[in-house]
Write an enzyme that holds these catalytic residues in place. Structure first.
Site, PDB file in Angstrom:
ATOM      1  N   LYS A  40       0.828  -1.214   0.000  1.00 44.32           N
ATOM      2  CA  LYS A  40       0.000   0.000   0.000  1.00 44.32           C
ATOM      3  C   LYS A  40       0.859   1.259   0.000  1.00 44.32           C
ATOM      4  CE  LYS A  40      -4.329  -1.979   1.388  1.00 44.32           C
ATOM      5  NZ  LYS A  40      -5.281  -2.308   2.441  1.00 44.32           N
ATOM      6  N   ARG A  97      -2.732 -10.105   4.946  1.00 45.91           N
ATOM      7  CA  ARG A  97      -3.195 -10.245   3.553  1.00 45.91           C
ATOM      8  C   ARG A  97      -2.110  -9.653   2.657  1.00 45.91           C
ATOM      9  NH1 ARG A  97      -5.751  -7.108  -0.079  1.00 45.91           N
ATOM     10  NH2 ARG A  97      -7.211  -8.123  -1.483  1.00 45.91           N
TER      11      ARG A  97
HETATM   12  N1  PMM Z   1      -7.204  -4.136   0.983  1.00 45.73           N
HETATM   13  C1  PMM Z   1      -7.557  -4.235  -0.306  1.00 45.73           C
HETATM   14  C2  PMM Z   1      -8.534  -5.153  -0.726  1.00 45.73           C
HETATM   15  N2  PMM Z   1      -9.126  -5.982   0.159  1.00 45.73           N
HETATM   16  N3  PMM Z   1      -9.385  -6.749   2.359  1.00 45.73           N
HETATM   17  C3  PMM Z   1      -9.064  -6.672   3.655  1.00 45.73           C
HETATM   18  N4  PMM Z   1      -9.671  -7.459   4.555  1.00 45.73           N
HETATM   19  N5  PMM Z   1      -8.132  -5.784   4.122  1.00 45.73           N
HETATM   20  C4  PMM Z   1      -7.489  -4.928   3.286  1.00 45.73           C
HETATM   21  O1  PMM Z   1      -6.668  -4.116   3.774  1.00 45.73           O
HETATM   22  C5  PMM Z   1      -7.812  -4.972   1.898  1.00 45.73           C
HETATM   23  C6  PMM Z   1      -8.782  -5.917   1.470  1.00 45.73           C
HETATM   24  C7  PMM Z   1      -6.893  -3.337  -1.299  1.00 45.73           C
HETATM   25  O2  PMM Z   1      -5.663  -3.854  -1.711  1.00 45.73           O
HETATM   26  P1  PMM Z   1      -5.467  -4.675  -3.091  1.00 45.73           P
HETATM   27  O3  PMM Z   1      -6.082  -3.823  -4.184  1.00 45.73           O
HETATM   28  O4  PMM Z   1      -4.010  -4.833  -3.254  1.00 45.73           O
HETATM   29  O5  PMM Z   1      -6.144  -5.991  -2.996  1.00 45.73           O
END
Ligand code: PMM
Length: 294
Positions: free
Chosen positions: A220, A260
């Site tokens: 991020k 994650r």
């Molecule tokens: N961040 C993204 C998408 N899904 N789900 C959870 N539980 N926590 C997060 O911080 C989160 C998520 C955005 O990141 P990405 O686009 O790299 O998937």
């Protein structure tokens, strides 16, 4: 490796959730896994690298992203969930739509990861209660097109804790069982970099909410400051992988339920090192045997 083996292996360890974004526009891997076979192959790679769970999403939530239609999201997510479940992997579905969650769970997903914590779709919490699956309720204030307008807090840690408590109460009222709930502070969602760092510095406060905590810091933007050294560019998300590994190590050591991540091998090592250290700390009496608490 079967789902049962994965589950047994991870019982006492921070879960490593490997990300598969089946989207054209996610900030770090958009467009790479749009094809079902490529996405399933990616799942195999992530498990080989140490992922415990595969988190499949069909809608980008990067700041400013437009929503995918329900039909698009279903077409992206369901075949990939089916392919990964056929391979025996534990699958989580990253969706704010109850209809997508329903079809993914019917296809074998065992976790619903709702970044809106049940706020985006009034059908979500009743579905989670009915399906009785593990659910991640993330702190969220608005859809991606507007979330940067909602970075205002009296104290980000107090306010996120209060709002997460509100989501837990709503989930319990809808009939979700407490033992099914995992909470997530939603780093980068309606939070600027300083606020995301403050939340990361407050994992103990988040754990005090009494639920397992998932940390999603991987690649991020807020990491750019700490990730820009040597030949790494602040603007290349994959250049933040080592910083993401460092966050995973800290989160695992602080007792997070899961992390994650896009690149899983560093987080997989972090999870095992933290678990081994905890065993040693318990053996030497530095922490309580029952809870692993400091
Ligand atoms: N961040 C993204 C998408 N899904 N789900 C959870 N539980 N926590 C997060 O911080 C989160 C998520 C955005 O990141 P990405 O686009 O790299 O998937």
């Amino acid at each position: 490796m079967t789902a049962t083996q994965l589950a047994t292996d991870t019982a006492q360890r921070c879960q490593v959730m490997g990300i598969i974004n089946v989207t054209p526009d996610s900030f770090s891997d958009g467009g790479r896994f749009l094809d079902v076979d490529a996405a399933v192959r990616r799942g195999h790679e992530l498990v080989r690298d140490g992922a415990d769970i595969l988190d499949v999403g069909g809608e980008s939530t990067r700041p400013g992203a437009q929503r995918a239609s329900e039909a698009e999201e279903l077409a992206r997510v369901v075949p990939v969930v089916e392919g990964l479940v056929r391979s025996g992997f534990p699958v989580s579905v990253d969706t704010m739509r109850a209809s997508v969650a329903r079809q993914a769970v019917a296809a074998g997903a065992v976790i619903v990861n709702d970044v809106s914590g049940g706020l985006a779709d009034p059908e979500m919490l009743p579905f989670l209660a009915e399906a009785d699956v593990t659910c991640v309720l993330m702190h969220w204030r608005a859809h991606s097109t507007r979330m940067d307008d909602f970075c205002y807090y009296d104290s980000v840690v107090d306010d996120v804790c209060t709002e997460l408590r509100g989501r837990v109460e709503a989930a319990l009222r809808a009939g979700v069982r407490a033992e099914r709930i995992v909470l997530d502070p939603g780093l980068g969602f309606a939070k600027n970099a300083t606020q995301s760092w403050e939340l990361l510095a407050s994992l103990a406060r988040l754990r005090d909410l009494g639920f397992p905590i998932l940390v999603g810091a991987s690649r991020k933007r807020f990491l750019a400051e700490a990730a820009s050294y040597g030949r790494r560019s602040p603007d290349v998300p994959a250049d933040r992988d080592e910083a993401s590994d460092a966050v995973a190590a800290i989160a695992a050591a602080e007792g997070a339920w899961g992390v994650r991540v896009h690149a899983v091998s560093g987080a997989a090592a972090a999870s095992r090192v933290a678990a081994r250290l905890r065993t040693s700390a318990v053996a030497t009496g530095l922490v309580g045997a029952r809870t692993g608490e400091r």
